[in-house]
Design an enzyme around this catalytic site. Structure first.
Site, PDB file in Angstrom:
ATOM      1  N   GLU A 122       0.830  -1.200   0.000  1.00 55.99           N
ATOM      2  CA  GLU A 122       0.000   0.000   0.000  1.00 55.99           C
ATOM      3  C   GLU A 122       0.873   1.263   0.000  1.00 55.99           C
ATOM      4  OE1 GLU A 122      -4.257  -0.664   1.734  1.00 55.99           O
ATOM      5  OE2 GLU A 122      -3.117   0.519   3.174  1.00 55.99           O
TER       6      GLU A 122
ATOM      7  N   GLU B 163       2.303   1.636  -3.411  1.00 53.51           N
ATOM      8  CA  GLU B 163       1.254   2.103  -4.319  1.00 53.51           C
ATOM      9  C   GLU B 163       1.001   3.601  -4.122  1.00 53.51           C
ATOM     10  OE1 GLU B 163      -2.451   0.000  -3.818  1.00 53.51           O
ATOM     11  OE2 GLU B 163      -3.418   1.069  -5.476  1.00 53.51           O
TER      12      GLU B 163
ATOM     13  N   CYS C 121      -8.358  -2.503   3.452  1.00 57.19           N
ATOM     14  CA  CYS C 121      -8.236  -3.675   4.339  1.00 57.19           C
ATOM     15  C   CYS C 121      -9.583  -4.170   4.816  1.00 57.19           C
ATOM     16  CB  CYS C 121      -7.455  -3.332   5.601  1.00 57.19           C
ATOM     17  SG  CYS C 121      -5.895  -2.595   5.274  1.00 57.19           S
TER      18      CYS C 121
ATOM     19  N   SER D  37      -7.019   1.661  -2.787  1.00 59.24           N
ATOM     20  CA  SER D  37      -5.826   0.869  -3.070  1.00 59.24           C
ATOM     21  C   SER D  37      -6.261  -0.491  -3.599  1.00 59.24           C
ATOM     22  CB  SER D  37      -5.038   0.679  -1.772  1.00 59.24           C
ATOM     23  OG  SER D  37      -4.143  -0.389  -1.898  1.00 59.24           O
TER      24      SER D  37
ATOM     25  N   LYS E 124     -15.427 -10.433   6.972  1.00 55.39           N
ATOM     26  CA  LYS E 124     -14.303 -11.259   6.508  1.00 55.39           C
ATOM     27  C   LYS E 124     -14.788 -12.619   6.026  1.00 55.39           C
ATOM     28  CE  LYS E 124     -10.725  -8.537   7.294  1.00 55.39           C
ATOM     29  NZ  LYS E 124      -9.935  -8.035   6.162  1.00 55.39           N
TER      30      LYS E 124
ATOM     31  N   GLU F   2     -15.920 -11.896   2.644  1.00 58.87           N
ATOM     32  CA  GLU F   2     -14.761 -11.571   1.806  1.00 58.87           C
ATOM     33  C   GLU F   2     -14.023 -12.839   1.366  1.00 58.87           C
ATOM     34  OE1 GLU F   2     -11.356  -9.906   3.819  1.00 58.87           O
ATOM     35  OE2 GLU F   2     -10.839  -8.632   2.129  1.00 58.87           O
TER      36      GLU F   2
ATOM     37  N   GLU G 127     -12.938 -13.525  -6.710  1.00 55.36           N
ATOM     38  CA  GLU G 127     -11.652 -13.047  -7.235  1.00 55.36           C
ATOM     39  C   GLU G 127     -10.517 -13.205  -6.231  1.00 55.36           C
ATOM     40  OE1 GLU G 127     -14.197 -11.269  -6.377  1.00 55.36           O
ATOM     41  OE2 GLU G 127     -13.626  -9.362  -5.453  1.00 55.36           O
TER      42      GLU G 127
ATOM     43  N   CYS H 259     -11.380  -2.252  13.957  1.00 55.87           N
ATOM     44  CA  CYS H 259     -11.595  -3.699  14.159  1.00 55.87           C
ATOM     45  C   CYS H 259     -11.825  -4.070  15.624  1.00 55.87           C
ATOM     46  CB  CYS H 259     -10.420  -4.488  13.620  1.00 55.87           C
ATOM     47  SG  CYS H 259     -10.028  -4.067  11.912  1.00 55.87           S
TER      48      CYS H 259
END
Lengths: 162, 580
Positions: free
Chosen positions: B285, B288, B305, B325, B364, B367, B372, B509
């Site tokens: 990150e 980037e 994230c 990102s 999560k 996710e 992908e 979190c």
């Protein structure tokens, strides 16, 4: 929204109606009324369109639609027969009226005939208790309805439809 | 502010005008039982639906009992909270709720964490006099993250307040009316077809088991008992700051070493740390970010994230998919590195490797199943369990966490820096990224690694950091409502930043939807936050790019950060989704 001229026209009308409202806060019910008047029911497409135009989440709009028995998300017949089942009408025999409609049209309350000519539903009080029992077909009100009139009422609609 | 004087249970108290009887009683430390009411002031969550009527009190001169949560105080008011009339009424309210509730507490997922169950016990309810009609709804198990069981809903509206007012996701809304009312997504769609972000904040505030996580415990047990599987586990930073709560530890107790020991006892072949992958995320990150900065790329860069946040912007800001990102989230990076680099290192067929993530998060779970986030026909991560589920597994295995001796994570995917630990709290990811980006851009050592202006509970935090000649403008938002406000400002051109961190859950979190239930006590989040920063301070290495195993990983396997191989394995793309 839709391909043919008829729906495009309706769509334009809904758009104009919404655009003509100056203060869009609190306009939801009025817009849904107009939309249902135009389309006969509130499709997902219409809900999403209203949501976008009024900047109201569709979840909230769906909540409002499901709250009021007047609004429907199912396509309805050309003639929507509403039998009032409010207290006054009920006491004066609305149940029998409903049963007779069910028998004559061969559908249950909440359903539509296969040819989409009739939809039968019950509602709670339209404020015409003095005329109980009351039946509303589209915008027309029939007061002091009796069971043996029902066949004739249906025939009238059918004749008009032709 | 004018003060109002009143008497509660013969005790005098004065509170600000506009406050409720409940507020005044709290000031006197007089407890009035509540159920639907929930006030999480520091995240602007106030549920005052007054729908349950459990908090009724007697007010002198009033014929009816008054709900204390929503009745404002008035001068000279005389209130009794514990008369027999109040107690009987409360009991009746709860009995009525229970008459339309499946009384399967013994096997309910929320058992011992259920506020309705606790209240029934507190009110000493031993029989339910009412035998009324029961609402029956289909259980919505359509999503990977959240189970919606409306048979257990008491219509307190907390989820609705959270989803609409705090998170502004606008998924949950009441449908129908009266006895037929239930809470559902738009058009009564199943959760997986809605715009739900699976942040799980509705689950975090649901008093019953109407909204719970999808339970993956048995999947993990099955994997652990499958001789053909090599099972590795990774733990997110925020888990260690909260897991102890489930075992009676004071909130804010760090249980890192005990958690590692417990996981080994459960039988995992390796116990690794998502923190390692958080350091890896920073490498990607930060590179980037510098790349965009130096090559006229799109700014601000947004952190990616948080899977709840990712799904939120895919629905709500689908015109801006080019600014986040492209870095995968840490646990996904971990999964792919475990199944490539590490599997190869230890000579295991990646198909036989099973990656379990222990996360503070419900999103999560969703996710991990995103198509992908896979390579060679394998999902990067196989199963996600929450902090709560891990606690349940440990309890099932009779492992008393707090009595365990501390142990260390396995290497190489268990080594981490202080920068990665702070991923667990709002502001942490951007602070970690700054520690690295600063040093890379200036080629100087950053002496003071703490960026205090990026810490704390303010919904939107801002800072300007001077790097070389550039004033780098940073923003941090936590809670999706704050994220929406920030993103709208950017879309409208009213605000410009270089980099923004966003976390879907209030507090980041540490306040995730999979954490031990805080039951309205937001001091827990504060304690967990302090715990995270203490862990950071305790680390010898506090900058991601100095993690020796990360350096080795690039040397041996990945090549350059943001390079070709890193792109293939560690970066992702986003999907335009409908806004409803």
């Amino acid at each position: 929204m839709g391909g043919n001229c008829d729906t495009q026209e309706k769509f334009a009308e809904l758009q104009n109606f919404i655009d003509s409202i100056e203060d869009k806060r609190g306009a939801l019910i009025a817009v849904l009324h107009r939309a249902q008047q135009l389309y006969g029911y509130l499709s997902n497409e219409v809900i999403f369109y209203v949501s976008e135009k009024l900047v109201i989440p569709s979840s909230k709009i769906y909540g409002v639609i499901s709250f009021y028995s007047y609004f429907t998300t199912k396509q309805r017949g050309k003639y929507v027969i509403n039998v009032c089942l409010g207290t006054a009408c009920f006491v004066r025999g609305a149940e029998a009226i409903m049963k007779e409609f069910e028998k004559e049209l061969n559908i249950k309350a909440g359903e539509s005939t296969k040819d989409m000519k009739f939809t039968l539903s019950g509602l709670r009080c339209i404020g015409a208790c003095g005329l109980a029992p009351v039946v509303m077909i589209n915008d027309k009100v029939y007061g002091r309805v009796e069971v043996d009139q029902i066949k004739k009422i249906i025939e009238e609609c059918e004749k008009e439809a032709e | 502010m004018a003060m109002v004087n009143l008497t509660i249970n013969n005790q005098k108290v004065s509170v600000e005008e506009g406050r409720t009887i409940l507020d005044a009683a709290n000031k006197l430390k007089i407890k009035i039982p509540t159920l639907c009411h929930l006030d999480l002031e520091n995240i602007k969550f106030v549920n005052q639906s007054a729908s349950c009527r459990v908090c009724v009190v007697e007010v002198e001169g009033r014929r009816n009992l008054a709900p204390s949560c929503s009745t404002p105080v008035s001068e000279g008011m005389v209130v009794t909270t514990n008369s027999i009339r109040c107690i009987k009424a409360r009991r009746t309210m709860v009995e009525l709720l229970l008459s339309n509730h499946p009384k399967d507490c013994l096997i309910c997922q929320k058992s011992l964490d259920c506020e309705l169950q606790a209240l029934a016990a507190e009110l000493n309810i031993r029989e339910i006099k009412f035998d009324g009609e029961r609402a029956r709804h289909e259980i919505d198990i359509s999503s990977q993250s959240i189970v919606r069981n409306m048979d257990k809903c008491i219509l307190c509206r907390r989820c609705e307040t959270m989803c609409n007012e705090v998170q502004t996701v606008h998924v949950l809304s009441p449908v129908n009316r009266g006895f037929d009312t239930f809470i559902a997504p738009s058009l009564n769609l199943p959760m997986n077809e809605s715009t739900c972000t699976f942040c799980g904040q509705c689950v975090a505030v649901c008093p019953t088991a109407a909204l719970t996580e999808v339970n993956n415990i048995s999947k993990v047990w099955d994997a652990l008992n499958d001789k053909t599987k090599y099972v590795v586990v990774q733990t997110a930073p925020a888990v260690r700051a909260a897991l102890g709560e489930e075992f009676g530890a004071e909130p804010g107790t760090s249980v890192t070493g005990k958690m590692v020991a417990g996981l080994r006892k459960l039988g995992f072949d390796n116990v690794f740390d998502t923190d390692f992958a958080a350091d890896l995320t920073i490498m990607e990150e930060a590179t980037e970010f510098i790349h965009r900065l130096q090559h006229g790329g799109k700014l601000p860069i947004l952190t990616s994230c948080c899977p709840g946040w990712v799904k939120f912007f895919e629905h709500q800001f689908s015109d801006m998919l080019d600014i986040p990102s492209t870095s995968k989230s840490p646990h996904e990076m971990f999964g792919v590195i475990a199944k490539t680099y590490y599997a190869n290192k230890i000579g295991i067929d990646p198909q036989d490797m099973y990656v379990v993530s222990v996360m503070p998060c419900l999103a999560k779970k969703y996710e991990a199943a995103r198509p992908e986030l896979a390579h060679d026909d394998m999902q990067d991560v196989d199963t996600v369990i929450t902090t709560r589920e891990l606690a349940k597994m440990l309890k099932e295995a009779n492992i008393d966490l707090m009595s365990l001796e501390d142990e260390d994570f396995d290497n190489p995917l268990g080594e981490s820096t202080g920068a990665s630990v702070i991923f667990g709290t709002t502001g942490g990811v951007i602070e970690a990224a700054l520690r690295t980006a600063y040093e890379w851009l200036t080629e100087e050592t950053l002496e003071k690694v703490e960026f205090h202006e990026l810490r704390g509970f303010d919904g939107i935090k801002e800072a300007v950091i001077k790097i070389n000649d550039l004033d780098v403008k940073i923003a941090v938002a936590h809670g999706l409502g704050n994220a929406r406000r920030l993103l709208e400002q950017i879309r409208d051109g009213k605000a410009t930043y270089h980099a923004i961190e966003i976390m879907a859950c209030p507090g980041g979190c540490i306040g995730g939807g999979g954490q031990p239930y805080h039951h309205g006590n937001m001091a827990y989040l504060q304690k967990r936050m302090e715990c995270i920063y203490k862990e950071d301070e305790g680390k010898t290495i506090r900058k991601s790019h100095e993690n020796p195993y990360i350096i080795k990983l690039y040397e041996e396997f990945l090549g350059e950060p943001y390079g070709e191989k890193a792109h293939k394995l560690l970066h992702t793309h986003y999907v335009k989704r409908v806004k409803m």
